[in-house]
Scaffold this active site. Structure first.
Site, PDB file in Angstrom:
ATOM      1  CG  ASP A 165       8.336  34.226 -26.037  1.00 25.99           C
ATOM      2  OD1 ASP A 165       7.864  33.111 -25.802  1.00 25.99           O
ATOM      3  OD2 ASP A 165       9.453  34.399 -26.559  1.00 25.99           O
ATOM      4  CG  ASP A 177      12.527  36.730 -29.082  1.00 28.88           C
ATOM      5  OD1 ASP A 177      11.674  35.849 -28.863  1.00 28.88           O
ATOM      6  OD2 ASP A 177      13.744  36.525 -29.001  1.00 28.88           O
TER       7      ASP A 177
END
Length: 776
Positions: A323, A519
């Site tokens: 990500d 996250d």
């Protein structure tokens, strides 16, 4: 929202907890039985000794049978089957000491494996905790709170400040200011005008607004994320233990040798002796020892692994998906640049903006205030502060009416404001405008910057065996591709929602063992879908941590590269230990088949083999110096010092760039004064910093980096910085002698300033990536 899907994961979690209690208890019982039997034997009580050893053997059989049945239900016969046969065989031929030894080996191996498991569940509990359970529905009689399940398409809902949007819908009336980080991962808020679509799960970061529901609870975006996470976790294939893979051929071979020995000799004792020495202690003990040692080594670096299977898989991984926000970038905006209007200084623009923003909870305001503190600016206390969601803050600072936030840069505005808009577009930055008494005074550009350790991390990941690196993000294509180009990624997928990320992960899994790093809550389904999910747990969401197999407890993505090195090394040692131990076991099996080893003697020989392979497996605890340079405490202290100075010197870089801009706009006395101020800052602050780096930091780093040649390129940059600074000083002397800057000086002086600014930015970035990221 349907919460009935919890039982499956809850049962799995309960079984894991029960397992964590069973193995230590079995280890205690078998160890006590073996020790007590040994004491009785030494006392001459052989009958009591056999009884105690037999009880220890019997205690291990029920759990071992349970483990075998569990493995068979998954379609595989693991190492425990040989142990069960050996335990039963020792009881049948009255070799109780051998049985007690095997029971202890089995319990020890299982306890080691259980010790590697984290107390974490896969139920994504926090996803449900974040989900709203009710909504405020507007009716002719007023606003009423109703259960979420009762919301129908077309209902008009009220979403208050800080509330989670309950269902998908369209904005009615006032503009909505939203924090969509739960879904997209992006840290900057977005605005939705009347008629704009809003997805459930996002947070209202502004004032209250009305929402026209376009979907029910079950059909809304957030419910889909929860379903995706559950489905992805359920579809993930169970990890096959390293030991079980080797047992697939070792088991039938052992049975064949034992059966052949019995058949040819007619003695069941020989068959039991073969099974005793065939008990795959190198698999039961050595492989788990190496894996647990690797897990222990990783945990010291802030890398927590859910179980041994996560480390084994990480050692085989070849594709890594990351990500962007919070993983490759810091996850929070930082000041990129401060632009001042003519007649203003960047430092004053930043000081006034930060003074007002001290009272604002906005993420951009926090970044502005932090930057002002880093640059040691003295902030004033504002008064009469008000904040309009989506527009910004206003108040009185030092006797002036100051506003920070949005500003309409129409054609009537000064040209410098259009240049700021262009810069923001090119850099993918947000702009916080500063107006003083109604006039634009400057602008603060903010962007979520790359982590300093990201480039080094990706280089180390490739060195560790990762062959394919991809970035997945919900951000726009342009800034995503810029990050991908800087980091040298193999592919970039932008504009992805959680379902899109899961689709990419599943496609990559068909090619190779795949790791997904994220996250946020929006990453949880992708983490669950990957072979190995890695969560940035230091600041990431609980949902991503619970969906992950590995959690980075420190806010350092470079720890992942360290973990891959550790996993590769631990798995290699585990394979070496298992194969070496099995080769020795095969030799002992041959001896037992020919009657050269009695069962008890075979058990003792197996213990010697165990000691050898366990000592080899413990090598996984040692630090692999090749993975990360070792710094002295003094070198680390210097890194922290110079990293802090880099933050303090950002205003010097802005002054150099601003002086060049002044020369371009109007090469008069003001431009000359700006150049003189930039040169003063260079002489008093920047050049001493570079000199100290050259003579203090670089010599301290050289031993860890392999010698002075490792810093030669950076030293060359110091030389260029000093050369350009001297050239600027020469221009100033000529200007003072002539009373002004001559037209013939302008092009070269402007080139020197812009060139110096570029060299400094590149040099700072290289030091931060290559040196500063080494510090803890």
């Amino acid at each position: 929202m349907n919460r009935s899907a919890f039982p499956t994961r809850l049962r799995s979690s309960t079984r894991a907890v029960a397992s964590l209690r069973l193995e230590p208890a079995l280890l205690a019982v078998t160890a006590a039985a073996l020790a007590a039997g040994g004491a009785a034997w030494l006392a001459g009580e052989e009958g009591l000794a056999d009884l105690l050893w037999g009880l220890g053997t019997l205690a291990a059989i029920p759990p071992a049978v349970g483990w075998v049945l569990a493995a068979l239900r998954h379609g595989r016969a693991g190492v425990d089957l040989i142990a069960v046969l050996a335990l039963g065989g020792t009881l049948a031929v009255h070799e109780y000491l051998a049985g007690a030894l095997i029971a202890l080996m089995l319990a020890t191996g299982r306890t080691l494996e259980a010790a590697a498991q984290r107390r974490a569940s896969h139920d994504l509990r926090s996803l449900l905790e974040h989900a709203p359970r009710s909504a405020r529905r507007r009716t002719p009689a007023g606003v009423a709170t109703v259960p979420l399940a009762e919301v129908a398409v077309g209902d008009l809902l009220v979403v208050g400040p800080g509330e989670v949007v309950p269902v998908d819908g369209r904005v009615e009336g006032a503009m909505a200011n939203l924090d969509e980080s739960v879904l997209t991962g992006e840290s900057l808020n977005v605005e939705r005008a009347a008629g704009g679509t809003v997805r459930s799960g996002v947070v209202n970061a502004g004032g209250a607004f009305e929402l026209r529901a376009t979907a029910t609870e079950q059909d809304s975006t957030y419910a889909g994320i929860v379903r995706l996470a559950r489905q992805a976790g359920a579809e993930s294939a169970p990890v096959v233990r390293l030991a079980d893979r080797y047992a697939a051929w070792f088991l039938p071979l052992s049975l064949a040798v034992a059966g052949l020995a019995w058949l040819l000799s007619g003695s069941p004792v020989r068959a039991v002796a073969v099974l005793v020495v065939a008990t795959p202690c190198p698999l039961l003990l050595a492989a788990p020892v190496a894996i647990v040692s690797g897990i222990s080594r990783a945990s010291r670096l802030g890398v927590v692994m859910r179980d041994g299977g996560a480390l084994e898989n990480l050692g085989r991984a070849r594709t890594l998906l990351l990500d962007k926000t919070g993983t490759l970038t810091r996850g929070r905006p930082r000041v990129l640049d401060v632009v001042a209007a003519p007649g203003w200084q960047p430092a004053e623009v930043l000081r006034l903006a930060a003074s007002l923003d001290q009272y604002s909870p906005h993420v951009l305001a926090e970044a502005i205030v932090d930057t002002a503190h880093e640059r040691k600016l003295v902030l004033s206390v504002p008064s009469d502060v008000t904040e309009e969601p989506g527009r910004g803050a206003s108040g009185a600072v030092d006797g002036h009416r100051v506003c920070v936030g949005r500003f309409d840069t129409s054609d009537a505005c000064p040209s410098w404001t259009r240049a700021v808009d262009n810069r923001a577009l090119l850099d993918g930055a947000a702009v916080a405008w500063l107006t003083v008494d109604g006039c634009p005074a400057g602008a603060v550009l903010l962007r979520d910057p790359l982590r300093h350790d990201a480039p080094r991390t990706l280089r180390h990941l490739r060195a560790a065996g990762i062959e394919r690196l991809l970035m997945l993000t919900g951000d726009r294509t342009e800034p995503a591709r810029e990050v991908g180009a800087i980091l040298g990624l193999d592919d970039v997928r932008a504009g992805l929602d959680p379902a899109g990320k899961v689709a990419v992960v599943q496609a990559e899994r068909e090619r190779a063992v795949t790791v997904m790093v994220g996250d946020g809550v929006n990453d949880a389904p992708a983490l669950a879908a990957a072979d190995i999910g890695v969560a940035m747990g230091a600041r990431g969401s609980t949902a991503s941590s619970e969906a992950a197999d590995i959690v980075l407890t420190t806010d350092r993505v470079d720890r992942l590269a360290d973990a891959v090195f550790i996993a590769v090394r631990a798995r290699r040692i585990a394979v070496q230990s298992a194969l070496g131990g099995m080769v020795m076991s095969l030799a002992a099996m041959a001896a037992a088949a020919f009657g050269l080893l009695a069962p008890a003697l075979g058990a003792l020989l197996q213990e010697a083999i165990d000691v050898a392979v366990i000592l080899n497996a413990l090598r996984a605890l040692r630090v692999d110096q090749a993975a990360r340079p070792t710094l002295t405490p003094a070198a680390e202290a210097l890194i922290h010092r110079f990293a802090s100075e880099h933050d303090d010197l950002q205003d010097v870089l802005e002054a150099v760039h601003g002086a060049a801009d002044h020369l371009s706009d109007s090469p008069g006395p003001q431009a000359l004064a700006a150049v003189e101020e930039a040169h003063r800052l260079l002489t008093e602050r920047l050049l001493p910093h570079e000199y100290a780096e050259e003579h203090q930091l670089y010599p301290a780093l050289a031993p860890a980096l392999g010698g002075p040649e490792a810093t030669a390129t950076m030293s060359r940059a110091h030389t260029e910085i000093e050369r350009l600074s001297r050239r600027i000083a020469t221009h100033l002397r000529l200007a003072h002698a002539q009373g002004a800057l001559s037209p013939g000086q302008l092009d070269d002086l402007r080139s020197c300033l812009y060139g110096l600014h570029t060299v400094l930015r590149l040099h700072f970035t290289q030091e931060e990536e290559s040196y500063f990221s080494l510090a803890q």
